[in-house]
Design a protein around this motif. Structure first.
Motif, PDB file in Angstrom:
ATOM      1  N   TRP A  28       0.771  -1.147   0.078  1.00  0.00           N
ATOM      2  CA  TRP A  28       0.144   0.150  -0.110  1.00  0.00           C
ATOM      3  C   TRP A  28       0.928   1.371   0.119  1.00  0.00           C
ATOM      4  CZ3 TRP A  28      -4.692  -0.610   3.671  1.00  0.00           C
ATOM      5  CH2 TRP A  28      -5.650  -1.562   3.379  1.00  0.00           C
TER       6      TRP A  28
ATOM      7  N   TYR B 281      -4.641   8.642   1.639  1.00  0.00           N
ATOM      8  CA  TYR B 281      -5.381   7.647   1.340  1.00  0.00           C
ATOM      9  C   TYR B 281      -6.218   6.887   2.379  1.00  0.00           C
ATOM     10  CZ  TYR B 281      -1.682   7.531  -2.257  1.00  0.00           C
ATOM     11  OH  TYR B 281      -0.805   7.702  -3.488  1.00  0.00           O
ATOM     12  N   ASP B 282      -7.269   6.187   1.657  1.00  0.00           N
ATOM     13  CA  ASP B 282      -8.368   5.649   2.533  1.00  0.00           C
ATOM     14  C   ASP B 282      -8.415   4.249   2.576  1.00  0.00           C
ATOM     15  OD1 ASP B 282     -11.000   4.626   2.877  1.00  0.00           O
ATOM     16  OD2 ASP B 282     -11.760   6.486   2.762  1.00  0.00           O
ATOM     17  N   ALA B 283      -8.040   3.793   3.727  1.00  0.00           N
ATOM     18  CA  ALA B 283      -7.614   2.321   3.841  1.00  0.00           C
ATOM     19  C   ALA B 283      -8.686   1.203   3.289  1.00  0.00           C
ATOM     20  CB  ALA B 283      -7.426   1.839   5.415  1.00  0.00           C
ATOM     21  N   ARG B 284     -10.062   1.808   3.504  1.00  0.00           N
ATOM     22  CA  ARG B 284     -11.087   1.039   2.990  1.00  0.00           C
ATOM     23  C   ARG B 284     -10.989   0.905   1.554  1.00  0.00           C
ATOM     24  NH1 ARG B 284     -15.947   1.693   1.021  1.00  0.00           N
ATOM     25  NH2 ARG B 284     -15.769   4.057   1.138  1.00  0.00           N
TER      26      ARG B 284
ATOM     27  N   TYR C 202      -8.416   6.373  -4.819  1.00  0.00           N
ATOM     28  CA  TYR C 202      -8.015   5.948  -3.304  1.00  0.00           C
ATOM     29  C   TYR C 202      -7.904   7.036  -2.273  1.00  0.00           C
ATOM     30  CZ  TYR C 202      -6.916   1.684  -6.035  1.00  0.00           C
ATOM     31  OH  TYR C 202      -7.132   0.806  -6.983  1.00  0.00           O
TER      32      TYR C 202
END
Length: 212
Positions: free
Chosen positions: A17, A23-26, A42
């Motif tokens: 990652w 950034y959005d983890a989901r 993302y």
């Protein structure tokens, strides 16, 4: 005829990652199917707004909302595409968001009870108010030098600008038409007006303009 990929967006991130607060983890885990340009894949909504805020243009867009006109949503969508500073809803606070295609999440949307309140807000910030309507005596958009700090005000589909709006505007301009109909769709007029500003004032020399 279908155009483009059958599925919108991108799937889960492949490989290690990326690092960064934007950034959005989901989204990295599940994929990003939103209607956003590749630059913002993302990213969180908050990070996208913060980045857009560094590049917003000096024009505003305002719409009178007396009849819950479907065109309001599509005008907001165009305001996002051309990166308006702010979008203003005049009148009823609730409006039909369907046509915005979720782009209102990335815009600063303000509400004003009437056009006089809108005009006062804009003038305090050095922004002039130009109505868009085919009224007698209106300036011609095609030959008008638009101010850099301007707000375009649109009326409802059909009746156009209200009497109060006409009185509050610093000027009005019309869009040239050559066919048999008396007027064009309000959202189409909005896109034309915003693009006229872009042609006169936007910086097109860098990578900030998305062209597909």
């Amino acid at each position: 005829m279908p155009h483009g990929p059958a599925e919108v967006g991108v799937g889960p991130w492949e490989g290690p990652w990326p690092e960064g607060e934007q950034y959005d983890a989901r989204l990295l885990a599940e994929g990003d199917r939103r209607n956003v340009v590749d630059r913002y894949r993302y990213w969180t909504v908050e990070a996208i707004i913060a980045d857009l805020d560094t590049r917003r243009h000096d024009f505003h867009v305002a719409i009178e909302n007396w009849q819950h006109d479907f065109n309001i949503g599509t005008i907001v969508r165009s305001a996002n595409a051309f990166l308006a500073a702010e979008v203003h809803i005049v009148g009823n606070r609730r409006w039909n968001r369907r046509g915005a295609m979720v782009t209102d999440r990335y815009q600063h949307v303000r509400h004003h009870p009437d056009v006089a309140s809108l005009a006062a807000y804009l003038h305090d910030r050095g922004v002039v108010l130009y109505g868009v309507d085919n009224l007698p005596g209106s300036l011609h958009l095609e030959t008008t030098s638009l101010p850099r700090r301007v707000c375009f005000l649109f009326g409802q589909e059909g009746p156009g600008l209200s009497a109060g709006a006409r009185a509050a505007c610093d000027a009005t301009f019309s869009i040239a038409q050559f066919g048999s109909t008396r007027s064009i769709n309000a959202s189409a007029a909005g896109a034309i007006a915003m693009h006229a500003w872009v042609r006169q004032h936007a910086d097109l020399s860098g990578d900030d303009a998305w062209r597909g």
